[in-house]
Design a protein around this motif. Structure first.
Motif, PDB file in Angstrom:
ATOM      1  N   MET A  53     155.682  25.715  76.519  1.00 16.96           N
ATOM      2  CA  MET A  53     155.621  24.920  77.747  1.00 16.96           C
ATOM      3  C   MET A  53     154.612  23.800  77.561  1.00 16.96           C
ATOM      4  O   MET A  53     153.633  23.943  76.874  1.00 16.96           O
ATOM      5  N   LEU A  91     149.679  22.105  70.560  1.00 19.28           N
ATOM      6  CA  LEU A  91     149.036  21.782  69.288  1.00 19.28           C
ATOM      7  C   LEU A  91     149.842  20.678  68.607  1.00 19.28           C
ATOM      8  O   LEU A  91     151.057  20.641  68.729  1.00 19.28           O
ATOM      9  N   LEU A 143     141.726  25.892  66.840  1.00 17.84           N
ATOM     10  CA  LEU A 143     142.888  25.607  67.692  1.00 17.84           C
ATOM     11  C   LEU A 143     142.459  24.898  68.979  1.00 17.84           C
ATOM     12  O   LEU A 143     143.176  24.029  69.482  1.00 17.84           O
ATOM     13  N   LYS A 197     143.880  21.262  70.027  1.00 14.75           N
ATOM     14  CA  LYS A 197     144.525  20.968  71.313  1.00 14.75           C
ATOM     15  C   LYS A 197     143.945  19.710  71.933  1.00 14.75           C
ATOM     16  O   LYS A 197     144.638  18.942  72.577  1.00 14.75           O
ATOM     17  N   LEU A 204     151.996  28.581  70.179  1.00 13.70           N
ATOM     18  CA  LEU A 204     150.970  29.570  70.493  1.00 13.70           C
ATOM     19  C   LEU A 204     151.608  30.891  70.895  1.00 13.70           C
ATOM     20  O   LEU A 204     152.681  30.922  71.502  1.00 13.70           O
ATOM     21  N   ASP A 262     152.741  31.064  74.437  1.00 10.27           N
ATOM     22  CA  ASP A 262     154.027  30.432  74.749  1.00 10.27           C
ATOM     23  C   ASP A 262     155.197  31.252  74.239  1.00 10.27           C
ATOM     24  O   ASP A 262     156.232  31.338  74.895  1.00 10.27           O
ATOM     25  N   HIS A 314     155.466  34.211  76.685  1.00 12.16           N
ATOM     26  CA  HIS A 314     155.800  33.818  78.045  1.00 12.16           C
ATOM     27  C   HIS A 314     157.161  33.143  78.134  1.00 12.16           C
ATOM     28  O   HIS A 314     157.973  33.443  79.017  1.00 12.16           O
ATOM     29  N   GLU A 315     157.419  32.214  77.191  1.00 10.12           N
ATOM     30  CA  GLU A 315     158.630  31.385  77.292  1.00 10.12           C
ATOM     31  C   GLU A 315     159.813  31.960  76.531  1.00 10.12           C
ATOM     32  O   GLU A 315     160.944  31.828  76.969  1.00 10.12           O
ATOM     33  N   ALA A 372     149.092  31.509  81.679  1.00 10.40           N
ATOM     34  CA  ALA A 372     148.517  30.281  81.154  1.00 10.40           C
ATOM     35  C   ALA A 372     147.639  29.671  82.233  1.00 10.40           C
ATOM     36  O   ALA A 372     148.110  29.384  83.324  1.00 10.40           O
ATOM     37  N   CYS A 414     146.155  32.334  73.987  1.00 15.92           N
ATOM     38  CA  CYS A 414     146.254  30.877  73.996  1.00 15.92           C
ATOM     39  C   CYS A 414     145.572  30.268  72.779  1.00 15.92           C
ATOM     40  O   CYS A 414     145.699  29.078  72.536  1.00 15.92           O
TER      41      CYS A 414
END
Lengths: 293, 162
Positions: free
Chosen positions: A1, A10, A45, A49, B26, B29, B32-33, B42, B64
């Protein structure tokens, strides 16, 4: 997302996970300039980001067995592999009994969930001014062992941090372990940091004392992190304790020397005067505790 | 550079799950996705709030700040997996009974972290509980009730597995 902000995603990179040290060193010899080394990844990380770090390759070193080694040899010292997590380190009994200042630092570094991933070497290599590891490691005169396809070299901890987010490693080098020598016999040590509702330390102080009753053999070490861009040891102030005289007087003198020789910076976290005040008060408190121990 | 997709497989709450992911995805993600695990939340995306916490190979970690590819083959447990066949685990029931939530957004993170604490140290003191949960943030401020719930649930872990 993704909501379109760099904070959530990233940048693109290729993930590589060598299984042996030789494989890792060969990779760095070819691609060191374009590679970032990752152990726990909690620092790297986060920086990626925020687009503060970009690279073509992320090299995960957790697949290399010897980097997980954590061992203590009586009379020699403590060897902390680059992939040893802070949680593993904190669970190692000798850390608290022999290297109390380092234990103090690790126990207050980030939080328990992050400590299950993050490493001491990662904290050190970040080399940002408010990290916790240098001040306690300097107390014990630790060194970083760096390997490359060309060989091995040891970097004294005092020389490891070169500037803000800048360490002494060359592009083809991998920091494989931190070696912390056996403390002087009977040594006691503590570390304390100031952080006001944030993980960013405003000033941190480490102190080590051994043979406190015998001026000819007395050892006092004082180290400071987050006070300036690079961490420092107050060598001039330490010399005061090799003299004869009532200890209270020597402490007074040493505090004055710390004040005169340890330079502080002003930044968004605090002014130089505030930092000077913090280290003065805390150095006095730590010395009182350790000299009365 | 070629962004190539890789297949990763995790055991999520006892069930083998696979997904095709890119190197820069990540774990948060992916869960969750791509795997529909909605209890990992998140929020801050930078390892501060702890609401993305899951148990990876038995330890609570912040998803995360972990690459999906990094933990290929891992065993992952989230709040959905704590109760087994039951609706809620005794720890989760204690959260309800003590009112240890208001909006509930942080609850899964606190529950899995506290679950790991009580499994490894069922005699944890109040201080130890507070310290252990310090990596998670509750914006509603139900910390007092959370600590009470964890203290209360400890008895279920002393008898054996919850």
């Amino acid at each position: 997302m993704s909501f379109g902000s760099p904070y959530f995603t990233l940048p693109k990179f290729e993930y590589v996970k060598p299984k042996t040290l030789d494989e890792a060193l060969a990779f760095l010899a070819r691609n060191g300039e374009e590679t970032k080394v990752m152990a726990g990844g909690v620092g790297l990380l986060a920086f990626m980001k925020e687009r503060l770090v970009d690279c073509r390759y992320v090299m995960d070193i957790k697949g290399i067995p010897e980097l997980h080694e954590l061992k203590y040899e009586e009379g020699e010292g403590l060897s902390i592999g680059a992939a040893v997590t802070l949680a593993e380190l904190l669970g190692y009994a000798v850390l608290k009994s022999k290297y109390r200042a380092l234990h103090d630092a690790v126990k207050n570094l980030s939080d328990p969930n992050l400590r299950n991933r993050s490493t001491l070497m990662g904290d050190l290599c970040e080399a940002i001014p408010w990290i916790d590891s240098p001040a306690p490691l300097m107390l014990f005169d630790a060194e970083v062992v760096a390997r490359s396809a060309r060989g091995e070299r040891k970097i004294r901890i005092h020389d490891f941090i070169k500037g803000a987010a800048e360490n002494a490693l060359r592009q083809d080098e991998l920091a494989v372990r931190i070696f912390v020598p056996e403390p002087p016999p009977g040594a006691v040590s503590r570390y304390v940091k100031f952080a006001k509702g944030t993980e960013f330390s405003i000033a941190s102080v480490g102190a080590l004392v051994a043979n406190k009753d015998d001026p000819s053999r007395r050892v006092v070490r004082l180290t400071y992190g987050a006070v300036n861009v690079v961490p420092v040891e107050a060598f001039e102030a330490e010399k005061v304790f090799r003299r004869e005289g009532p200890i209270e007087k020597l402490v007074e003198e040493a505090l004055a020397v710390v004040d005169g020789t340890v330079e502080a910076v002003t930044d968004v976290l605090g002014t130089a005067d505030y930092r000077k005040h913090l280290i003065r008060v805390q150095t006095a408190a730590l010395l009182k505790e350790l000299l009365e121990a | 550079m070629m962004a190539m997709a890789r297949k990763v497989t995790y055991t999520v709450n006892g069930v083998k799950r696979s997904a095709d992911i890119e190197d820069n995805e990540l774990l948060l993600d992916v869960l969750h996705e791509k795997m529909g695990v909605k209890s990992v939340k998140a929020a801050c995306w930078r390892g501060e709030c702890g609401l993305c916490t899951a148990l990876v190979d038995g330890r609570p970690v912040k998803t995360c700040l972990i690459l999906g590819v990094d933990v290929d083959g891992s065993e992952i447990v989230t709040a959905e997996g704590l109760a087994g066949e039951e609706l809620l685990s005794p720890l989760q029931k204690a959260f309800v009974e003590h009112g240890a939530l208001q909006c509930g957004f942080c609850t899964p993170a606190f529950v899995v972290t506290a679950h790991h604490l009580l499994e490894t140290n069922p005699d944890a003191t109040e201080e130890e509980i507070k310290e252990y949960l310090s990596g998670c943030v509750c914006r509603c401020g139900t910390y007092f009730q959370i600590v009470e719930a964890v203290k209360d649930a400890a008895k279920h872990y002393k008898k054996g597995k919850s």
